[in-house]
Design a protein around this motif. Structure first.
Motif, short mmCIF file in Angstrom:
data_model
loop_
_atom_site.label_atom_id
_atom_site.label_comp_id
_atom_site.label_asym_id
_atom_site.label_seq_id
_atom_site.Cartn_x
_atom_site.Cartn_y
_atom_site.Cartn_z
N ASP A 1 6.59 5.29 3.41
CA ASP A 1 6.78 6.10 2.16
C ASP A 1 6.16 4.87 1.45
O ASP A 1 5.23 5.18 0.15
CB ASP A 1 7.70 6.16 1.91
N VAL A 2 6.74 3.36 0.97
CA VAL A 2 5.91 1.95 0.90
C VAL A 2 4.41 1.94 1.07
O VAL A 2 3.58 2.07 0.49
CB VAL A 2 7.07 0.96 0.60
N ILE A 3 4.33 1.62 2.63
CA ILE A 3 2.73 1.18 2.65
C ILE A 3 1.91 2.49 2.04
O ILE A 3 1.11 2.46 1.31
CB ILE A 3 2.97 1.42 4.26
N THR A 4 2.53 4.33 2.24
CA THR A 4 1.39 5.40 1.75
C THR A 4 1.11 4.96 0.26
O THR A 4 0.26 5.02 0.21
CB THR A 4 2.35 6.32 2.09
N SER A 5 2.17 4.87 -0.11
CA SER A 5 2.58 4.74 -1.14
C SER A 5 1.45 3.29 -1.75
O SER A 5 0.44 3.57 -2.92
CB SER A 5 3.63 3.71 -2.54
N LEU A 6 1.36 1.85 -1.08
CA LEU A 6 0.32 0.73 -1.76
C LEU A 6 -1.36 1.37 -1.03
O LEU A 6 -1.61 0.65 -1.58
CB LEU A 6 0.85 -0.13 -0.79
N GLU A 7 -1.25 2.51 -0.01
CA GLU A 7 -2.46 2.59 -0.35
C GLU A 7 -3.29 2.83 -0.68
O GLU A 7 -4.50 2.57 -1.18
CB GLU A 7 -2.39 3.17 1.55
N LYS A 8 -2.87 4.16 -1.68
CA LYS A 8 -2.66 5.08 -2.17
C LYS A 8 -2.79 4.25 -3.64
O LYS A 8 -4.04 4.43 -4.48
CB LYS A 8 -2.20 6.14 -2.97
N LYS A 9 -2.03 3.02 -4.28
CA LYS A 9 -2.58 2.38 -4.76
C LYS A 9 -4.26 1.62 -5.07
O LYS A 9 -4.93 1.43 -5.57
CB LYS A 9 -1.49 1.43 -5.71
#
Length: 110
Positions: free
Chosen positions: A87-95
């Motif tokens: 979830d953190v990786i997905t959020s960081l990729e989105k940002k």
């Protein structure tokens, strides 16, 4: 030691002491008394050996069960952490994608 093992040892010790006192105070020949003391000592030794073996088996079973429970919990924690990391990786990729788009806009205007 657990309460049940202390209880068992107390019962065995009480039985051995009671038997020994009963034999010593019984009116009988010395040979017969010594033979009964020996027989009771052997029987008590066997009972203690059996109880010790049962306690060891009980402890081994409990340790095995606790190890399995710990392994299961640890696996659940690792799995949960893996999902959270995803979830953190997905959020960081989105940002990062948003920042790249903003950076492209800034580069076009410059």
């Amino acid at each position: 030691m657990s309460n049940s093992s202390n209880t068992v040892l107390g019962i065995l010790a009480g039985t051995a002491i009671g038997t020994a006192l009963g034999v010593l105070f019984a009116p009988d020949k010395g040979v017969n008394t010594r033979r009964r003391i020996t027989d009771e000592a052997i029987a008590t030794r066997d009972r203690i050996a059996t109880t010790t073996h049962e306690l060891k088996d009980s402890i081994v079973d409990a340790m095995s069960t606790n190890k399995e429970n710990l392994d299961t919990r640890l696996e659940a924690i690792v799995t949960n952490a893996s999902y959270k990391a995803e979830d953190v990786i997905t959020s960081l990729e989105k940002k990062l994608k948003e920042l790249k788009e903003k950076n492209k806009k800034l580069q076009k205007t410059s």
